[in-house]
Design an enzyme around this catalytic site. Structure first.
Site, PDB file in Angstrom:
ATOM      1  N   LYS A 167      48.860  68.065  38.194  1.00 28.05           N
ATOM      2  CA  LYS A 167      49.307  67.121  39.218  1.00 28.05           C
ATOM      3  C   LYS A 167      50.505  67.680  39.988  1.00 28.05           C
ATOM      4  CE  LYS A 167      47.686  63.020  36.722  1.00 28.05           C
ATOM      5  NZ  LYS A 167      48.073  61.776  36.026  1.00 28.05           N
ATOM      6  N   ASP A 199      47.659  68.237  32.097  1.00 31.76           N
ATOM      7  CA  ASP A 199      47.314  67.260  33.122  1.00 31.76           C
ATOM      8  C   ASP A 199      48.480  67.065  34.089  1.00 31.76           C
ATOM      9  OD1 ASP A 199      45.531  65.028  34.134  1.00 31.76           O
ATOM     10  OD2 ASP A 199      47.322  63.893  33.602  1.00 31.76           O
TER      11      ASP A 199
END
Length: 823
Positions: A689, A685
């Site tokens: 980003k 994750d």
């Protein structure tokens, strides 16, 4: 003519005199007028009679014999009205008068039956009987109610040429005849005049065309110097748009003559374009009122009217239009070509609704009624046969099934940019414009569009210029934790958005992995999930994208609250179709760099919002901050940050002495992690980003360029979730030792992503008190930008980075910005 009493002319349409009860209401309305006024009443045929007479013509020509049955039914209907309204002592004489009309009408229809031919002259004679039968009945009803009344046929009063079907009035003769005839009638006597008809100098009956009874009323009003003409109909007044197309349309209290004429010409059926003409020179006001709702004030039409907001008064539409196109390089500078086209069409009595010519003079566009299209095409091809043969005109062709939409307002020329807003509104509604035209007086701007787009176009223009509200539509994909929170949040905000900001946001549908529901008219926000379960169909992504892109309402925004790669891969289809996308789904921006670049190019070229702020910092303005720095001409030297609220929570808990396994379980219980915590602990994750920010900063990087240090040991990556959760304690000692080691050095552990010198890395770092990350608490994210402008002290964005409310709020913010871009 100067009368001792002021004159008021009242016209009643077919709906107003359809039955005996309604005729009684007409009598009451006129009797309510001051007795000091001279009262003139113009009546149409009883409701539906003219259409039935036209049907009789068709039946007689077809020799079906049905015209006899219809005439007998009409005779019986009028007889019932006579018996209900007329004084007993008058019935015999009136029956004889009506029977003479029935006899003449029957003879005409029998003639058609024998000859199988109906000339325009005969057609006018037949359909005139509707008014000639109704006027004596209405006059008798006035007498039965105690008012002196006389019936006159307009053939005595209105002199016309022999253009049967839509005769032209000889006003000099007509005005003289009206004044002479009325001078011989006592002023206290109500005069009931047949609408719709006139006669030639030879006494041949003619008709005045559509809404001819309205025209009769204004002709009488002008000749008699009336103080007011009232047209009574079955609607409350002139509407801001056709209410069948726009449910929110409302009655316009005041119009100018010019506005009313433009609206009538471009589709407002309450009025005929010629209705206002006789009144304008004398400034006689005209009011439209509803017989069935006489308490309504109606619409007043005068020489001037107060300007409306944005200078647009109404939106109109003409359906069943065809466009004739003339194209060819030889048209350039050819004098008289347009005039020849108009003259040829005029000779065949074909009305041109709209004309548009390219500035290069190499094409000419003419809008005509669909019923005239084939004839007009043949006329133009014969007229320009030489030009077609020599190539000066390359081709003349027809574009069928069109409509003309117009915005109308008396002072539109005073409003810069109005045309731009009009075509922007049509573009946002996915309506293609085929041709445009603007009147010399700038009272209207018109556009030719496909007929199938007419309702969508009128609604978009009415919303933009008349309601001055902004209606938008949202389709939500994903109703899980974030999507469900978003639904609840918007349900609370919708009333405030509409009241305070004029934003009407409709839920056009929603979908999950299993089901989908598409209802662009709108779904109540608080019923959405229940309606999806009850009315939704099986989820089919291909079909859903087809619905969203081909049947989309104006200003459609798709919110993708999933983590689905399949959905993310369809963003180009949505954006190409003008559908905005708002999403916290990281997949689209972290697929190949080529896919990322394509999304941005489509959004820029199509001017469609594509917003994804929540893909990096939940509700924090991380991407927006970076974009603003770049727009200001800044250059990025380093970006580093704690990008995961989940992992921030985890390391803050361990810093307080909570074992690793307990911290993970607590984060999962609080909803901070994905159902499988390994999705967070893998570091994927944060890597996504970081990749998004690197690309936003201009680096053409791929996922493989990001170095990731996962928090899940190799031996636990593939085991079942239950086993993983059970064995979490195996990592407690390792992490306790690392936390203690950092503490002894005066540092704290955090999971940090960094972009510097083209390198992207994600992993655990020990930071000291001089670091902005040292004092992070709870689920806070912190992103630090070191740039050419912020080189001594980085620009820091800090705040909660986890939780459905924070993310949903960020989506709402993105949604609002997308809608502002679409305004």
């Amino acid at each position: 003519m100067t009368a001792a009493r002021p004159v008021r002319v009242h016209k009643f349409g077919g709906t107003s005199v359809a039955t005996a009860d309604r005729i009684r209401r007409v009598v009451q309305l006129v009797q309510a007028e001051p007795e000091t006024a001279r009262r003139v009443v113009v009546v149409s045929a009883l409701g539906g009679v003219t259409d039935q007479l036209l049907g009789c013509i068709d039946a007689a020509l077809a020799r079906t014999g049905a015209h006899c049955t219809t005439i007998e039914a009409l005779r019986q209907r009028h007889q019932e009205v006579l018996e209900a309204l007329v004084l007993p002592e008058e019935r015999t004489a009136l029956e004889a008068q009506l029977n003479a009309h029935w006899q003449a009408l029957t003879e005409l229809l029998d003639g058609l039956y024998l000859l199988r031919e109906c000339t325009p002259r005969t057609r006018d004679a037949i359909i005139s009987f509707g008014e000639r039968l109704s006027a004596p009945l209405v006059a008798a009803a006035f007498r039965a109610a105690g008012s002196e009344a006389i019936a006159l046929e307009a053939t005595e009063l209105i002199r016309t040429d022999d253009t049967f079907g839509e005769a032209n009035v000889d006003f000099a003769t007509t005005n003289r005849l009206i004044r002479e005839r009325f001078a011989a009638i006592p002023e206290d006597q109500i005069v009931v005049v047949t609408g719709f008809i006139g006669s030639t100098p030879e006494g041949v009956t003619t008709t005045l065309g559509r809404s001819g009874s309205d025209y009769t009323a204004t002709i009488l009003g002008a000749a008699l110097d009336a103080e007011l003409v009232v047209i009574w109909t079955d609607v409350d007044g002139v509407m801001s748009a056709d209410p069948r197309l726009v449910p929110e349309a409302f009655v316009l209290p005041h119009l100018s003559y010019r506005e009313a004429a433009e609206m009538a010409y471009f589709g407002a059926k309450v009025l005929h374009p010629r209705t206002m003409e006789p009144l304008q020179a004398k400034g006689i006001p005209l009011r439209i009122r509803n017989t069935l709702n006489p308490a309504a004030p109606g619409t007043l039409i005068t020489a001037e009217a107060p300007p409306p907001p944005w200078y647009v008064r109404a939106v109109t539409a003409i359906r069943d239009v065809a466009v004739l196109m003339l194209e060819g390089s030889g048209m350039l500078g050819a004098p008289g070509l347009t005039g020849r086209a108009f003259q040829a069409l005029a000779e065949h009595k074909i009305n041109v609704l709209l004309v548009s010519q390219a500035s290069s003079e190499q094409s000419l566009c003419l809008g005509v009624r669909a019923a005239d299209a084939e004839t007009a095409l043949d006329v133009l091809r014969r007229t320009f046969a030489f030009e077609l043969e020599t190539g000066r005109i390359r081709r003349i062709y027809l574009v069928p099934e069109c409509a003309t939409v117009s915005v109308v307002g008396d002072r539109m020329r005073h409003q810069p940019g109005l045309a731009g807003r009009m075509f922007s509104a049509l573009g946002q509604a996915n309506v293609n414009v085929l041709a445009i035209a603007q009147g010399a007086a700038e009272t209207n701007i018109s556009a030719v569009i496909a007929q199938r787009d007419a309702q969508r176009a009128v609604q978009a223009l009415h919303e933009t210029f008349i309601l001055r509200t902004m209606r938008a539509h949202l389709f939500l994909i994903g109703t899980g934790v974030i999507g469900g929170t978003l639904l609840d949040m918007l349900a609370r905000q919708i009333p405030q958005l509409k009241e305070e900001e004029g934003l009407e946001l409709r839920l056009a549908g929603l979908a999950t992995a299993e089901r989908m529901l598409w209802q662009p008219a709108g779904i109540p926000w608080n019923e959405a999930r229940e309606r999806l379960r009850a009315e939704g169909e099986s989820m089919d992504l291909d079909r859903l994208v087809q619905l969203l892109t081909t049947e989309r309402p104006r200003r459609l925004v798709v919110v993708d609250a999933t983590a689905s790669e399949a959905v993310a891969r369809r963003y180009p289809d949505l954006l190409m179709a003008g559908v905005a996308v708002v999403t916290p789904n990281k997949r689209a921006n972290t697929l190949s760099y080529e896919f990322y670049r394509r999304l941005r190019e489509i959004a820029r070229e199509r001017r469609v919002p594509y917003r994804y702020e929540t893909t990096v910092g939940a509700g924090l303005p991380v991407i927006a901050t970076l974009q603003d720095l770049l727009l200001a001409g800044d250059s990025v030297r380093r970006i580093e940050g704690v990008f995961s609220g989940t992992l921030a929570y985890l390391f803050n808990q361990m810093a307080e002495g909570v074992p690793f396994s307990e911290a993970v379980r607590a984060a999962r219980a609080a909803g901070y992690t994905e159902p499988d915590p390994r999705d967070d602990l893998s570091g994927e994750d944060v890597a996504r980003k970081l990749l998004i920010l690197a690309r936003e900063a201009g680096l053409p990087v791929e996922r493989s360029d990001v170095e990731v240090q996962p928090l899940v040991p190799d031996e636990l990556r593939e085991v079942p979730l239950e086993e993983f959760l059970a064995r979490l304690g195996e990592q407690d000692a390792y992490w306790r030792e690392r936390v203690e080691e950092a503490r002894r050095e005066g540092r704290r552990l955090h999971y940090i992503g960094r972009i510097e010198d083209g390198r992207l890395a994600v992993g655990v770092q020990a930071v000291g008190p001089d670091s902005p990350f040292y004092n992070l608490q709870g689920t806070d994210n912190l992103i630090a930008f070191t740039t050419a402008y912020y080189c001594q002290t980085p620009l820091v964005v800090r705040g909660p980075g986890a939780g459905p409310e924070v993310t949903a709020a960020g989506i709402v913010s993105d949604l609002r910005r997308a809608l502002e871009q679409m305004r």
